[in-house]
Design a protein around this motif. Structure first.
Motif, PDB file in Angstrom:
ATOM      1  N   THR A   1       0.865  -1.186   0.000  1.00 37.37           N
ATOM      2  CA  THR A   1       0.000   0.000   0.000  1.00 37.37           C
ATOM      3  C   THR A   1       0.895   1.228   0.000  1.00 37.37           C
ATOM      4  O   THR A   1       1.779   1.368   0.844  1.00 37.37           O
ATOM      5  CB  THR A   1      -0.875   0.024   1.260  1.00 37.37           C
ATOM      6  OG1 THR A   1      -0.029  -0.127   2.405  1.00 37.37           O
ATOM      7  CG2 THR A   1      -1.875  -1.108   1.240  1.00 37.37           C
TER       8      THR A   1
ATOM      9  N   GLU B   1       2.465   4.220  10.969  1.00 37.54           N
ATOM     10  CA  GLU B   1       1.566   5.372  11.038  1.00 37.54           C
ATOM     11  C   GLU B   1       2.203   6.674  10.536  1.00 37.54           C
ATOM     12  O   GLU B   1       1.590   7.410   9.775  1.00 37.54           O
ATOM     13  CB  GLU B   1       1.076   5.591  12.483  1.00 37.54           C
ATOM     14  CG  GLU B   1       0.024   4.596  12.955  1.00 37.54           C
ATOM     15  CD  GLU B   1       0.606   3.329  13.548  1.00 37.54           C
ATOM     16  OE1 GLU B   1       1.843   3.152  13.483  1.00 37.54           O
ATOM     17  OE2 GLU B   1      -0.171   2.501  14.074  1.00 37.54           O
TER      18      GLU B   1
ATOM     19  N   GLY C   1       1.968   0.072   6.087  1.00 40.50           N
ATOM     20  CA  GLY C   1       3.102   0.827   6.606  1.00 40.50           C
ATOM     21  C   GLY C   1       2.847   1.452   7.973  1.00 40.50           C
ATOM     22  O   GLY C   1       1.717   1.506   8.461  1.00 40.50           O
TER      23      GLY C   1
ATOM     24  N   VAL D   1      -5.622   3.508  -2.151  1.00 40.31           N
ATOM     25  CA  VAL D   1      -7.040   3.847  -2.026  1.00 40.31           C
ATOM     26  C   VAL D   1      -7.178   5.303  -2.484  1.00 40.31           C
ATOM     27  O   VAL D   1      -6.546   6.185  -1.899  1.00 40.31           O
ATOM     28  CB  VAL D   1      -7.521   3.702  -0.571  1.00 40.31           C
ATOM     29  CG1 VAL D   1      -8.981   4.111  -0.451  1.00 40.31           C
ATOM     30  CG2 VAL D   1      -7.304   2.272  -0.070  1.00 40.31           C
TER      31      VAL D   1
ATOM     32  N   LEU E   1      -5.037   8.080   4.774  1.00 35.80           N
ATOM     33  CA  LEU E   1      -6.077   7.537   5.639  1.00 35.80           C
ATOM     34  C   LEU E   1      -5.421   6.920   6.870  1.00 35.80           C
ATOM     35  O   LEU E   1      -4.227   6.619   6.868  1.00 35.80           O
ATOM     36  CB  LEU E   1      -6.860   6.459   4.892  1.00 35.80           C
ATOM     37  CG  LEU E   1      -7.601   6.924   3.635  1.00 35.80           C
ATOM     38  CD1 LEU E   1      -8.085   5.724   2.822  1.00 35.80           C
ATOM     39  CD2 LEU E   1      -8.785   7.810   4.028  1.00 35.80           C
TER      40      LEU E   1
END
Ligand SMILES: C[S@@+](CC[C@H](N)C(=O)[O-])C[C@H]1O[C@@H](n2cnc3c(N)ncnc32)[C@H](O)[C@@H]1O
Ligand SMILES: C[S@@+](CC[C@H](N)C(=O)[O-])C[C@H]1O[C@@H](n2cnc3c(N)ncnc32)[C@H](O)[C@@H]1O
Lengths: 192, 192
Positions: B97, B122, B120, B140, B149
């Protein structure tokens, strides 16, 4: 980012805002959940959110200082009746998220209609009164042992299903966008 | 719930488990995120998760005592190379991602194939090395001002897209399910 590019970016984002899609949080308390919900809302073009809080609810100051809510508006509502009434007057269908057999799969709903999604409090879920007032109960299907999803996760799944449907329907190309005054405010704050 | 009914429930859940769908967390640290990710994994039938942690990472004890990880397994991996190697040996496609232009829309991926999704940390996201090792980068789509997000939100959106595709493909009806030994363990613990 150069100021011009940033100005353009903010402009485009605000023009795509989906003013007829919103979330109503019933005593959602944890700052990390509030912050995740607001970030997701921004990402799918929701500009207005609504919240009912007890006075004693949370560390809301944490949430307000996190910066994640600078690009959306969270409107505080006094109680569920007033909140739903306000949203119904805006022509919205009211969807209550609820872990019960009366609820339909969240993917079966038409989110291209004006829509408000009610989210329940972390511990106990949605109130009886909210369930009564809603037009429809919806649920995210679960196939495991745990009983419920995190509230920011559940809301994101529903909001991104709305995003998917609205994208296909061209609603981001032909969006209402935020009103002139709010736009000026955010352009001013965002470029200074 | 009566013991018989509970036994049946656990049995059914474990038989539907998708042993070829997993998540690899790269230094995901916050207990509330870990707990939300594990709850969502359980809900879509993921039984095995993988995590790389620094020794100094988090309050993991909080997470382990929360109870939300009783129904899945979190395997600790020493480093990203070993982790990806292990998953590739299980025939999995490796999806990273990543918030970049090289990433394709998460909805374009075929999740009915054996799949591992790398998440991954934060603050800084996925490592360069993870991006190198992955077969594909996925994102996304976001249409707002906020840059990313919440990690548990992003993983839930991807896992529920996998659930949707796998449901249509009948993969919950014809699942491998957990192996006999793990099943015995959970049935024993869950019914006593
Ligand atoms: C942690 S849940 C509350 C659980 C509570 N024990 C109950 O029975 O409702 C908090 C909120 O997340 C949302 N939620 C969680 N899982 C959901 C699901 N599978 N479908 C729809 N909404 C869900 C709902 O808004 C719910 O009120
Ligand atoms: C908060 S983000 C990290 C942000 C970091 N500043 C970056 O640039 O990657 C943490 C993790 O959440 C996931 N994530 C967040 N937003 C995402 C998106 N839009 N698409 C895919 N993954 C996302 C990724 O796994 C990411 O590594």
């Amino acid at each position: 980012m150069a100021t011009d590019a940033r100005f353009e970016r903010i402009n485009t984002v605000l023009d795509r805002r989906q003013m007829d899609l919103t979330v109503l949080m019933e005593h959602v308390n944890k700052p990390h959940n509030l912050s995740a919900i607001v970030r997701t809302a921004d990402a799918v073009g929701v500009h207005d959110l609504h919240a009912i809080w007890h006075d004693q609810d949370l560390e809301r100051s944490n949430f307000y200082s996190s910066g994640s809510n600078n690009w959306t508006r969270v409107h505080r509502q006094p109680d569920i009746d007033t909140a739903v009434d306000t949203l119904k007057q805006q022509g919205m269908q009211i969807l209550a998220t609820n872990l019960s057999d009366s609820a339909i799969d969240f993917r079966e709903v038409d989110y291209t209609k004006p829509t408000a999604i009610i989210l329940g409090t972390e511990r106990f879920g949605i109130s009886e009164r909210a369930l009564e007032l809603a037009d429809q109960h919806i649920v995210v299907p679960m196939m495991g042992m745990v009983q419920s999803l995190n509230v920011s996760v559940a809301s994101a799944l529903i909001l991104y299903e709305a995003q998917r449907q609205r994208d296909i329907a061209g609603l981001y190309q032909h969006a209402q966008g935020v009103e002139a005054q709010e736009k000026q405010r955010l352009l001013f704050e965002g470029c200074h």
